[in-house]
Design a protein around this motif. Structure first.
Motif, mmCIF file in Angstrom:
data_model
loop_
_atom_site.group_PDB
_atom_site.id
_atom_site.type_symbol
_atom_site.label_atom_id
_atom_site.label_comp_id
_atom_site.label_asym_id
_atom_site.label_seq_id
_atom_site.Cartn_x
_atom_site.Cartn_y
_atom_site.Cartn_z
ATOM 1 N N GLN A 191 0.805 -1.216 0.000
ATOM 2 C CA GLN A 191 0.000 0.000 0.000
ATOM 3 C C GLN A 191 0.841 1.271 0.000
ATOM 4 O OE1 GLN A 191 -0.953 -2.746 1.576
ATOM 5 N NE2 GLN A 191 -3.164 -2.967 1.491
ATOM 6 N N SER A 192 2.085 1.193 0.444
ATOM 7 C CA SER A 192 2.959 2.368 0.421
ATOM 8 C C SER A 192 4.297 2.085 -0.245
ATOM 9 C CB SER A 192 3.211 2.876 1.844
ATOM 10 O OG SER A 192 3.912 1.908 2.611
ATOM 11 N N LYS A 193 4.539 0.817 -0.594
ATOM 12 C CA LYS A 193 5.785 0.376 -1.230
ATOM 13 C C LYS A 193 6.993 0.499 -0.306
ATOM 14 C CE LYS A 193 3.379 -0.338 -4.918
ATOM 15 N NZ LYS A 193 2.921 -1.710 -5.218
ATOM 16 N N CYS A 251 0.794 8.569 1.868
ATOM 17 C CA CYS A 251 0.307 7.371 1.193
ATOM 18 C C CYS A 251 0.551 6.178 2.105
ATOM 19 C CB CYS A 251 1.031 7.185 -0.141
ATOM 20 S SG CYS A 251 0.596 5.664 -1.017
ATOM 21 N N GLY A 252 -0.515 5.468 2.446
ATOM 22 C CA GLY A 252 -0.375 4.257 3.241
ATOM 23 C C GLY A 252 -1.265 4.170 4.464
ATOM 24 N N TYR A 283 -4.392 7.617 -7.038
ATOM 25 C CA TYR A 283 -4.262 6.298 -7.654
ATOM 26 C C TYR A 283 -5.648 5.774 -8.004
ATOM 27 C CZ TYR A 283 0.433 6.383 -5.621
ATOM 28 O OH TYR A 283 1.713 6.726 -5.282
ATOM 29 N N CYS A 331 -2.038 1.333 -3.717
ATOM 30 C CA CYS A 331 -1.784 2.598 -3.021
ATOM 31 C C CYS A 331 -3.025 3.479 -2.916
ATOM 32 C CB CYS A 331 -0.665 3.374 -3.713
ATOM 33 S SG CYS A 331 0.959 2.584 -3.600
#
Length: 317
Positions: A114-116, A153-154, A215, A221
């Motif tokens: 979800q956030s890499k 993000c996340g 996204y 994400c």
């Protein structure tokens, strides 16, 4: 739209096992059962969906954001294979139990899709079990810079909205971190029209909840709980009653169905009519928040329905 989204946590887990059979053996010794496309354990309390991934030579790059030592990243790059796990829970103690067991089974790292962000197993376990919301936030959430300002993000791995603000990068990092950790640590009931400031020396900013436009809905994400947009400095709060209207079914579902029936984009007057005619239940703000988390996505704000619908339907074109 919401029906396309599966909420929870998605983990990319490279390990020493090179085949599904080797994963089964190593996981079995750690108390986990890998059976076809499912990973289970009596200690977890949930069933994770599992997909085996061959090492295509890019595993090391997936952990190449300064979150691992060169030696750890080299080990990931040479991993035998990986598992992609979809968990039907938010990030918390049960996930710590799973990650610890994965480490015992030969996992070389865990990346949160979800956030890499990917970290060694021990870093995840410490963050999830340590009780420090800032440590957990830094493990799971990334702040991105863009033309429209900065955004996190996340946060959807916690069942919470992300946030965005237009400010200088250092100040934006501070504001977003303080707001997101406040959500994570205190679980406040926030609504559009509230204001936020991290301390008495910082001007208040008005909050508005918007759909995530960063996204598409089928991207890991994408945050189905939306994004808090922080307004300019000096914002004032709107009056807030004890109850709020909650659309049953959600307004976004009503608008999606209406547009599908029409076979074309809805006009503004049509969006307003659906909004005005939709059935609502008056609920306490905390109850509405609980309903939203169980449903897995946020609804549109009725007063902003037209503009917010344009954000969502942009992904339908």
């Amino acid at each position: 739209m919401p029906d396309d989204h599966v909420y929870g946590v998605r983990l990319f887990v490279p390990g020493t096992a090179a085949t599904p059979a080797q994963w089964q053996d190593s996981l079995g010794r750690s108390g986990l059962t890998l059976d076809g496309g499912a990973l289970t354990s009596p200690d977890l309390g949930f069933r994770a969906l599992s997909e085996w991934v061959a090492n295509d030579g890019s595993f090391g790059q997936a952990f190449g954001y300064g979150t691992m030592t060169p030696q750890e990243q080299y080990a990931v790059d040479a991993a035998g294979s990986a598992l992609l796990l979809d968990l039907p829970v938010y990030l918390g103690a049960p996930v710590a139990t799973l990650i610890a067991a994965l480490g015992e089974a030969g996992a070389l790292g865990v990346r949160l899709e979800q956030s890499k962000l990917g970290w060694p197993v021990t870093r995840w376990v410490r963050a999830l079990e340590g009780g420090d919301p800032w440590a957990l936030y830094r493990c799971a959430v990334v702040v991105l810079q863009g033309e429209g300002g900065s955004r996190s993000c996340g946060m959807h791995v916690f069942g919470l909205p992300d946030a965005r603000v237009e400010a200088a990068p250092v100040e934006a990092d501070r504001l977003l971190g303080e707001l997101n950790v406040y959500q994570l640590a205190e679980d406040p009931v926030l609504v559009t029209g509230d204001t936020f400031r991290p301390d008495l020396d910082t001007p208040r900013r008005r909050l508005e909840r918007w759909p995530d436009d960063g996204y598409p809905p089928d991207h890991p994400c994408h945050n189905p709980f939306g994004t808090w947009r922080l307004g300019g400095e000096g914002g004032t709060a709107d009056p807030r009653g004890d109850l709020r209207p909650v659309f049953i079914p959600p307004l976004v579902v009503l608008l999606t169905a209406a547009e599908d029936r029409a076979g074309r984009p809805l006009r503004r007057d049509e969006v307003e009519r659906v909004t005005n005619e939709g059935a609502c239940m008056m609920m306490a703000h905390a109850d509405a928040q609980h309903l939203e988390r169980g449903r897995g996505y946020a609804d549109l704000e009725p007063e902003l329905a037209w503009d917010q619908w344009q954000v969502l339907r942009g992904f339908r074109d």
